[in-house]
Design a protein around this motif. Structure first.
Motif, PDB file in Angstrom:
ATOM      1  N   LYS A   1       0.856  -1.197   0.000  1.00  0.00           N
ATOM      2  CA  LYS A   1       0.000   0.000   0.000  1.00  0.00           C
ATOM      3  C   LYS A   1       0.894   1.250   0.000  1.00  0.00           C
ATOM      4  O   LYS A   1       2.113   1.141   0.203  1.00  0.00           O
ATOM      5  CB  LYS A   1      -0.926  -0.024   1.210  1.00  0.00           C
TER       6      LYS A   1
ATOM      7  N   TYR B   1       5.050   1.800   0.116  1.00  0.00           N
ATOM      8  CA  TYR B   1       5.722   2.630   1.120  1.00  0.00           C
ATOM      9  C   TYR B   1       6.716   3.584   0.434  1.00  0.00           C
ATOM     10  O   TYR B   1       7.845   3.776   0.881  1.00  0.00           O
ATOM     11  CB  TYR B   1       6.432   1.775   2.173  1.00  0.00           C
TER      12      TYR B   1
ATOM     13  N   SER C   1       4.322  -6.336  10.647  1.00  0.00           N
ATOM     14  CA  SER C   1       5.747  -6.522  10.969  1.00  0.00           C
ATOM     15  C   SER C   1       5.988  -6.613  12.476  1.00  0.00           C
ATOM     16  O   SER C   1       6.654  -7.537  12.954  1.00  0.00           O
ATOM     17  CB  SER C   1       6.589  -5.371  10.419  1.00  0.00           C
TER      18      SER C   1
END
Ligand SMILES: *Cc1c(COP(=O)(O)O)cnc(C)c1O
Length: 390
Positions: A38, A42, A209
């Motif tokens: 998205k 980044y 993450s």
């Protein structure tokens, strides 16, 4: 193809390969790795990043919007899967079903709409049911989940449930520890309930993450990895947690397992000597204290170099730091290269990334502007050309 851009963004294939290998070493071999792309990957440039990631072994991508999914789809070089986690505007539901694009269901309206498109097209919709577990953003609560499951079971020809998923409310800081623990518990209970209703074969996924690295129990069947694959820790806490868990107490003693992929560079367009006691650039922002050598660099706030870095930012020239002097203009800034005697026109200027032994990190950039890593990266204009280097 002509390229008249004043700067260029290089993406390092070996750095990405390194990050993906490291991250895969932190999950079980049967856990699917979805690469989150998205926000124009980044800021890395979705069209260049997607094929690069495929070369590094990725075969599943997650976007936020249908429009991003469209860009990702156009850039595929393999038959990787794409999943939309958020917005689906206009007739994108139809497009997604026609093209076998997976998408989140977080309300009953989208479920009903997907059903009618699936019937019309004669294809099944690949859906992921997003559950409310405590983030209180999007997601089905228990009541609408029950309704959704009945609806899906009554219309089995229209749906394949690819996944059951949720998202945590800030796994990158220990402040949210209890809230995350409650979400994990709730998510496991809800998935148990779904199995008891006869639903099977779905992928359970919840980890971004930070969750993947800090709470391994969140890895489940698939992880959705954004910031870490690009070489950035979600937070210093996440990084410290990883180091401590691996028995490293002195941060300087170990090599960071994550490597930055991006290098943003330009070049000096002109150099001049300025006498002591002169103002440099617009207004009275910078006064020379001695005879100084000033280089102009064709990067300005139009390119994402924040105006708040006036008299404050740093760039790299010939492996040394050169401070930004005066105001950052729309298309240009000035850097003091008095201490870099050989600096001359056409010298490489690094704004983000490595040059010789020095590195301008996005974090140092962020510290100066108060933006997050995520924010600095995602603001890099899409017009700057991206190229892959080794
Ligand atoms: C952005 C996002 C991710 C990835 O987050 P990172 O912190 O960048 O790894 C995962 N899941 C959802 C739903 C997201 O929106």
């Amino acid at each position: 193809m002509h390229n008249f851009s004043s700067s260029i963004i290089e993406l390092s294939e070996s750095a990405l390969q390194n990050n993906i290998s490291f991250l895969k070493s932190q999950i079980a071999p049967n856990v699917l790795f979805s690469s989150v792309v998205k926000g124009n990957a980044y800021g890395h440039g979705i069209e260049v990043f997607v094929p690069l990631a495929e070369r590094c072994g990725i075969n599943h991508f997650s976007t936020f919007s249908a429009n991003e999914a469209l860009h990702a789809k156009r850039s595929l070089t393999n038959d990787s899967d794409i999943m939309i986690m958020g917005d689906m505007e206009g007739d994108s539901l139809q497009w997604a079903i026609e093209n076998g694009i997976e998408f989140y269901i977080f309300d009953l309206e989208r479920l009903h709409e997907a059903h009618s498109w699936a019937k019309k097209i004669g294809k099944k919709a690949y859906i992921h049911l997003e559950l409310e577990t405590g983030l209180n953003r999007t997601g089905l609560n228990n009541k609408s989940l029950e309704t959704a499951v009945k609806y899906i079971q009554n219309n089995q020809d229209s749906f394949i449930i690819k996944g059951i998923c949720t998202h945590y409310a800030g796994a990158e800081t220990v402040n949210n520890y209890l809230r995350i623990q409650n979400q994990i518990k709730r998510f496991n209970e809800q998935c148990g309930w779904l199995r008891s209703r006869g639903l099977t074969g779905f992928l359970m996924h919840s980890a971004c993450s930070a969750a993947m690295l800090t709470y391994p129990e969140t890895q489940m069947d698939m992880v959705r990895i954004g910031i870490a694959q690009y070489g950035y820790w979600p937070s210093q806490e996440t990084q410290m947690h990883y180091y401590l868990k691996n028995g490293v107490r002195d941060k300087k003693k170990i090599v960071d397992p994550l490597k930055r992929i991006i290098k943003w560079k330009s070049q000096i367009t002109s150099v001049k000597e300025v006498e002591p006691g002169e103002f440099v650039g617009y207004g009275t922002y910078y006064l020379t204290q001695r005879k100084q050598k000033i280089a102009s660099v064709p990067i300005g706030y139009a390119h994402g170099f924040a105006r708040s870095l006036s008299n404050l930012g740093m760039v790299l020239v010939r492996g040394r730091r050169a401070p930004v002097v005066g105001l950052v203009n729309m298309n240009m800034m000035m850097a003091d290269v008095s201490n870099i005697p050989d600096a001359k026109i056409h010298d490489e200027v690094v704004i983000i990334g490595k040059q010789k032994n020095l590195q301008m990190s996005v974090a140092s950039f962020s510290d100066m502007t108060n933006y997050l890593n995520y924010e600095v990266l995602v603001r890099l204009p899409s017009e700057i050309p991206r190229v892959v280097v080794n």
